[in-house]
Design an enzyme around this catalytic site. Structure first.
Site, PDB file in Angstrom:
ATOM      1  N   TYR A 127       0.841  -1.230   0.006  1.00 53.71           N
ATOM      2  CA  TYR A 127      -0.022  -0.099   0.023  1.00 53.71           C
ATOM      3  C   TYR A 127       0.974   1.482   0.107  1.00 53.71           C
ATOM      4  O   TYR A 127       0.591   2.199  -0.623  1.00 53.71           O
ATOM      5  CB  TYR A 127      -0.834  -0.065   1.160  1.00 53.71           C
ATOM      6  CG  TYR A 127      -1.992   1.020   1.275  1.00 53.71           C
ATOM      7  CD1 TYR A 127      -3.108   0.823   0.297  1.00 53.71           C
ATOM      8  CD2 TYR A 127      -2.209   1.701   2.230  1.00 53.71           C
ATOM      9  CE1 TYR A 127      -3.755   2.096   0.318  1.00 53.71           C
ATOM     10  CE2 TYR A 127      -3.250   2.827   2.221  1.00 53.71           C
ATOM     11  CZ  TYR A 127      -4.048   2.870   1.366  1.00 53.71           C
ATOM     12  OH  TYR A 127      -5.188   3.798   1.155  1.00 53.71           O
TER      13      TYR A 127
ATOM     14  N   CYS B  27      -8.952  10.322   1.840  1.00 51.55           N
ATOM     15  CA  CYS B  27      -8.053   8.744   1.608  1.00 51.55           C
ATOM     16  C   CYS B  27      -6.775   9.236   1.193  1.00 51.55           C
ATOM     17  O   CYS B  27      -5.643   8.939   1.994  1.00 51.55           O
ATOM     18  CB  CYS B  27      -8.690   8.089   0.640  1.00 51.55           C
ATOM     19  SG  CYS B  27     -10.313   7.396   1.186  1.00 51.55           S
ATOM     20  N   HIS B  28      -6.503  10.083   0.424  1.00 47.11           N
ATOM     21  CA  HIS B  28      -5.138  10.423  -0.281  1.00 47.11           C
ATOM     22  C   HIS B  28      -5.032  11.684  -0.727  1.00 47.11           C
ATOM     23  O   HIS B  28      -3.889  11.871  -1.463  1.00 47.11           O
ATOM     24  CB  HIS B  28      -5.072   9.311  -1.589  1.00 47.11           C
ATOM     25  CG  HIS B  28      -5.130   7.751  -1.273  1.00 47.11           C
ATOM     26  ND1 HIS B  28      -6.259   7.428  -1.663  1.00 47.11           N
ATOM     27  CD2 HIS B  28      -4.429   7.027  -0.882  1.00 47.11           C
ATOM     28  CE1 HIS B  28      -6.265   6.124  -1.361  1.00 47.11           C
ATOM     29  NE2 HIS B  28      -5.197   5.753  -0.760  1.00 47.11           N
ATOM     30  N   GLY B  29      -5.635  12.689   0.104  1.00 49.33           N
ATOM     31  CA  GLY B  29      -5.237  14.003   0.061  1.00 49.33           C
ATOM     32  C   GLY B  29      -5.611  14.911  -1.463  1.00 49.33           C
ATOM     33  O   GLY B  29      -4.706  15.574  -2.068  1.00 49.33           O
TER      34      GLY B  29
ATOM     35  N   PRO C 223      -3.701  13.298  -5.895  1.00 51.75           N
ATOM     36  CA  PRO C 223      -3.492  12.493  -6.783  1.00 51.75           C
ATOM     37  C   PRO C 223      -4.569  12.078  -7.902  1.00 51.75           C
ATOM     38  O   PRO C 223      -4.210  11.549  -8.631  1.00 51.75           O
ATOM     39  CB  PRO C 223      -3.065  10.961  -6.114  1.00 51.75           C
ATOM     40  CG  PRO C 223      -3.909  11.168  -4.928  1.00 51.75           C
ATOM     41  CD  PRO C 223      -3.708  12.707  -4.392  1.00 51.75           C
TER      42      PRO C 223
END
Lengths: 416, 182
Positions: A293, B146-148, B161
């Site tokens: 991950y 979650c991933h900004g 992203p």
């Protein structure tokens, strides 16, 4: 294990028609001559087999009470925990058993990497092992979805969305995987079906893995080949006894998690029922998937991240050829040995990064650790193999055992 | 065989066998592939899932500056009644500098109503920002935890992203205050 030479007439009657006793004897009995210097790291294979069996048995039982439907899955898991006789025990064994299986398999893989077990002539044996590891990851991922909690739902969302990174056909593939326009009951039901199937596929490949193992026999801590009967001892009773001792230690650790800390390795958010309209603030996979991950998130591009994560396992298929050293075991490789431990530390760092949010300096550390991971296999492995001068190898497995003082005085005299 | 006079007969025989062999193999191969298709296609969305593909929404209770989330095809759809300041912020951006260049005008049918699928285009999480108490990211719109990924007041990706802007579902205004999505 009954010896094929057994005088029991029933055994002989069966053996004449189906030579199953001699087959077992050659697989795990006195008819399998194993190198006599195997250390405790060689317990992991049989422990992985036992852990897999524990997963299959507990899983079959859980499936008798579980309901694979979006409206009922979460409640059926709570029903198992509260109402079913010993349901809590069986479920905790199954959920912690996944972690225990990964633990022994990861030790098994790193043992293979340290002692060069992937090298000629065991390349296909190594490949079969990697296929098993990939199937385990798929199976564990789908199993984690089944309780239908928040982490189940959103973990499934993130992982299935990885396929949407594929150009052009990505979106239709994701819709096909889901059976709808989002994760929903159809997804859960197919995951349940496959989660039940995959362990049996794994058993099939384990049998091929053991078949391939017995063609050239186990590698050993010196990495040198068996040169004759003086280098081996019968698998039974010597290694069956050693494996049983290891099993005892393994079960103690297993029991600690099940009875004293059953939810530590899970995530509290998975006790909240799945809510398709609200994402939890931090989505993290189970510990055994964290390094991969971290590699996924280290690449600031969707498709690039997916490719890097796939390549992290793909590169392991190539190491029989990327490792250019003629010496198998890192024991006799003064430079490579150090890089091995750096790699192990690097993978642990990746796991730590994977557990943390992708922000601030975590991003930079994740990118450095990802770069080093690939550097190890693609650059360090071939070049160290070319330039390193390995230490003198022992003459034989037997002499290496006796030099270490493992033999008695009379044994040494006998060897001289 | 050895007594036959014609070599051509031999050659014909061999090529005829080759043809039969290849034709049989091809027939079996194509037949198997066709037989597999139902087993693959059964995993695609079923008729009842496809039948739930439109949703009607009454917009009249939504005050300026408020957002609601409705469900369409089991996905969240964000409906925001934008303020004049938000519309102004969305339109003052140089479109060419965006990762996924789209003018705000292309993304709305009526300026004050921003209607889009509330699913991050990175890995499918639901961005925060529907409630005034939630984080809105650096561009005053939505933020995916979650991933900004940061989205602006037009739902366009500005940082992080995600590769694309939040998707606009097909919808039409039935009256001035109600829409049909899908």
């Amino acid at each position: 294990m009954s010896s094929p030479a057994s005088g029991n007439p029933i055994v002989q009657w069966i053996e004449y028609r189906l030579p199953i006793f001699s087959w077992l004897d050659h697989s795990v009995g006195s008819g399998y001559p194993a190198p006599k210097n195997l250390n405790y790291l060689w317990n992991m294979g049989s422990l992985a087999g036992i852990a897999l069996m524990i997963q299959i048995v507990t899983g079959i039982v859980l499936a008798m009470h579980y309901v694979p439907h979006g409206d009922m899955a979460f409640d059926s898991v709570e029903h198992i925990m509260r109402n079913v006789n010993y349901g809590w025990l069986i479920r905790y064994i199954h959920s912690n058993g996944a972690s225990m299986l990964f633990l022994v398999v990861y030790i098994h893989v790193f043992r293979g990497m340290y002692y060069g077990s992937y090298k000629y002539p065991r390349e296909l044996l190594w490949w079969m092992g990697l296929v098993i590891m990939l199937l385990m990851m798929a199976s564990a991922f789908m199993g984690y979805v089944l309780p239908w909690g928040q982490m189940s739902f959103w973990g499934a969302t993130v992982i299935t969305n990885l396929f949407s990174a594929i150009p052009l056909i990505g979106e239709p593939i994701v819709t096909w995987l889901w059976g709808g326009f989002a994760i929903d009951s159809p997804t859960l039901q197919r995951f349940f079906s496959l989660h039940y199937l995959l362990p049996f596929v794994i058993v099939g490949i384990v049998i091929i893995h053991i078949w391939a193992l017995h063609i050239h026999g186990s590698n050993n801590p010196t990495g040198i080949d068996v040169k004759g009967p003086q280098d081996t001892i019968p698998f039974h009773p010597y290694y069956t006894a050693k494996d049983l001792f290891g099993l005892g230690v393994f079960l103690i650790i297993f029991a600690y998690w099940v009875f004293y800390n059953p939810n530590y390795l899970g995530h509290a958010d998975n006790y909240i029922p799945a809510n398709p309209l609200q994402t939890p603030p931090h989505i993290v996979p189970e510990w055994y998937l964290l390094p991969f991950y971290a590699i996924l998130r280290a690449i600031p591009d969707k498709l690039g991240g997916v490719i890097a994560m796939g390549a992290a396992i793909g590169v392991l298929f190539l190491i029989p050829w990327l490792d250019t050293s003629r010496v198998r075991a890192a024991t006799f490789r003064p430079i490579y040995k150090q890089f091995f431990w750096i790699l192990l530390a690097d993978v642990i760092v990746l796991g730590w990064i994977g557990a943390n949010p992708a922000e601030g300096y975590y991003i930079l550390i994740g990118q450095i650790a990802t770069t080093y991971y690939f550097l190890h296999f693609l650059v360090i492995m071939p070049f160290v193999g070319w330039f390193e001068s390995p230490w003198q190898l022992p003459d034989s497995i037997s002499s290496s055992v006796l030099e270490k003082g493992g033999g008695s005085a009379s044994g040494k005299e006998a060897a001289q | 065989m050895s007594t036959t006079t014609s070599d051509g007969g031999h050659g014909d025989d061999a090529s005829r066998r080759d043809f039969l062999y290849i034709a049989t193999g091809a027939f079996g191969g194509i037949g198997t592939a066709l037989a597999v298709w139902p087993l693959i296609d059964q995993m695609n969305p079923s008729s009842d899932v496809l039948a739930l593909a439109s949703t009607e929404v009454d917009l009249s209770p939504i005050e300026e500056g408020q957002s609601i989330t409705v469900v369409w095809r089991s996905k969240p759809v964000f409906i925001r009644h934008r303020t004049a300041a938000e519309i102004e912020a969305a339109r003052s951006v140089n479109v060419q500098e965006l990762r996924h260049p789209q003018a705000d005008e292309e993304r709305v049918q009526q300026n004050k109503w921003l209607i889009m699928v509330g699913v991050c285009t990175h890995l499918g999480c639901v961005p925060l920002g529907q409630k005034s108490t939630e984080p809105h990211g650096e561009f005053g719109g939505w933020f995916c935890p979650c991933h900004g990924s940061h989205y602006d007041t037009s739902g366009r990706i500005r940082k992080g992203p995600a590769p694309e802007n939040l998707a606009i579902p097909p919808y039409e205004f039935l009256t001035d205050t109600s829409i049909k999505i899908g």
